[in-house]
Design an enzyme around this catalytic site. Structure first.
Site, PDB file in Angstrom:
ATOM      1  N   GLU A   1      -0.421  23.589  -0.429  1.00  0.00           N
ATOM      2  CA  GLU A   1      -1.717  23.297   0.182  1.00  0.00           C
ATOM      3  C   GLU A   1      -2.452  22.303  -0.712  1.00  0.00           C
ATOM      4  OE1 GLU A   1      -5.980  25.618   0.937  1.00  0.00           O
ATOM      5  OE2 GLU A   1      -4.118  26.764   1.009  1.00  0.00           O
TER       6      GLU A   1
ATOM      7  N   GLU B   1     -13.701  20.763  -0.085  1.00  0.00           N
ATOM      8  CA  GLU B   1     -14.323  22.018   0.301  1.00  0.00           C
ATOM      9  C   GLU B   1     -15.720  22.047  -0.285  1.00  0.00           C
ATOM     10  OE1 GLU B   1     -11.507  25.649   0.764  1.00  0.00           O
ATOM     11  OE2 GLU B   1     -10.949  24.673  -1.117  1.00  0.00           O
TER      12      GLU B   1
END
Length: 411
Positions: A156, A161
């Site tokens: 990932e 974010e």
């Protein structure tokens, strides 16, 4: 973003600080040489239009998504649509009455999560998006990538974010076997003002044994196999992209009385560029670039390709001084040299000139499907200065506004 992770914000901060202290060897990495655009979505649909199903699909459901998230992801244009102003809008809403069932009972919130799985994947290159994030306690927007469905073995890469209780900070992280969840390896940047105040460019440049994170063109973190403390590097195969807005979860916490709904993440564009080892020659073929405003062409004055020649508009005449090629490294070339923002500046008003191609990322341009000739580093458009329609009109960088003096057609 996929599994139970970041159980405490402090755990991630500690991981980030640790990663920031790791000494990385440049001998086992291949710096990204960024080529031309391979995939893009500029979100130029009409207001309320759905996403392009040839490029994106939906994740749907309210399972908690491994993080105890509180939203139900739908495929409704109420949650995911284009806004008619060149943006994708992913909107988290408080539902009253609630019509969906979540892992914890009747869902209080809906939102959207879209992905390019089964539509587009790529190994290596530049992955970037211009995003205005939402805000508020418990709000968790993300732009990220997965290497498959066997998490964390297939890897990932979190490009961006943000959590509502840390409005000024962007996080970039990798997860893999032995460094998943709260043990993810990451870095962050605090810009001193809320990210939700404006659009920002979030990007990674990914090449063999190296991933570099950028905020608005400025590097803030990099990771190599040496950063993983002996754990396996799994970033050597194709990944797909994801955009979503979560509500609640172990890391951001949960909405409270201060949280205002709806909250919308606006995405101006998503673009992917190729990675090249530098051996691929520029493509053959060249074209004139005609202004939709003046019907004149971008021209090298007097056909003299001297470094620093300020590009101009001139009657289209088919000469070599008006022939431009879009090279595999993302540059736009004429008479053997590159279109370039003067002095490497990226601000509004920066003149456009001709300079020897030098590999600097500021020399990368892309012509969008809408006709915008965009400098990738600046995220600004090539603009005819002062709306001058005469021969000799000068070119500059300026905020993309969709106006005719910023629109170009290959001729």
């Amino acid at each position: 973003m996929l599994k139970t992770r970041k159980l405490l914000a402090a755990a991630l901060v500690a991981a980030c600080l640790t990663a920031g202290l790791v000494s990385t060897s440049r001998n086992d990495t291949a710096e990204a040489a960024i080529g031309g655009i391979t995939w893009q979505d500029e979100f130029n649909g009409s207001a309320g239009a759905p996403i392009d199903s040839a490029k994106w699909k939906f994740d749907i459901g309210g399972s908690g998504w491994g993080n105890n998230e509180q939203q139900y992801y739908t495929n409704s244009t109420s949650n995911v649509s284009q806004d008619g102003q060149g943006h994708l809008a992913i909107t988290a809403r408080r539902e009253n009455p609630a019509n969906y069932q979540c892992h914890y009972g009747t869902c209080q919130y809906t939102s959207g999560r879209i992905l390019t799985a089964d539509k587009f994947t790529q190994r290596y290159g530049r992955f970037e998006a211009s995003i205005k994030v939402p805000k508020g306690q418990g709000i968790w927007p993300a732009f990220w990538m997965l290497g498959g469905n066997n998490w964390p073995t297939t890897g990932e890469i979190d490009i961006m974010e943000n959590v509502g209780n840390q409005p000024n900070t962007v996080y970039g992280t990798v997860h893999g076997p032995g460094y998943s969840g709260a043990e993810g390896i990451g870095g962050n940047r605090n810009i001193g003002t809320p990210l939700s105040n404006a659009f920002h460019n979030f990007a990674v440049e990914w090449s063999p044994n190296l991933i570099v994170w950028f905020l608005d063109g400025s590097e803030y973190f990099r990771v190599t196999p040496a950063s993983l403390g002996g754990d396996q590097w799994v970033f050597d195969h194709a990944f797909f992209m994801i955009l979503n807005v979560a509500v609640g979860g172990y890391w951001p916490g949960y909405p409270d009385a201060s949280t205002v709904f709806p909250q919308t993440m606006l995405v101006d564009y998503v673009r992917v560029s190729a990675w090249t080892d530098g051996t691929t020659p520029p493509p053959s073929g060249s074209t004139a670039l005609r202004s939709n405003f003046s019907n004149r062409c971008i021209d090298i004055p007097s056909g003299n390709p001297v470094d620093g020649a300020r590009l101009q508009m001139w009657d289209c005449n088919g000469t070599a001084a008006q022939k431009w090629s879009f090279a595999s490294d993302g540059t736009v070339r004429g008479l053997g040299k590159c279109m370039d923002p003067a002095g490497g500046a990226l601000a509004n008003g920066t003149p456009i000139q001709l300079v020897t191609c030098n590999g600097n990322p500021v020399q990368r341009f892309t012509l969008s499907a809408a006709g915008d000739l965009v400098n990738v580093s600046a995220n600004r458009c090539v603009d005819i200065k002062e709306w001058n329609s005469a021969n000799g009109a000068q070119l500059q960088l300026w905020d993309c506004g969709g106006t005719s003096n910023q629109k170009w057609t290959k001729a």
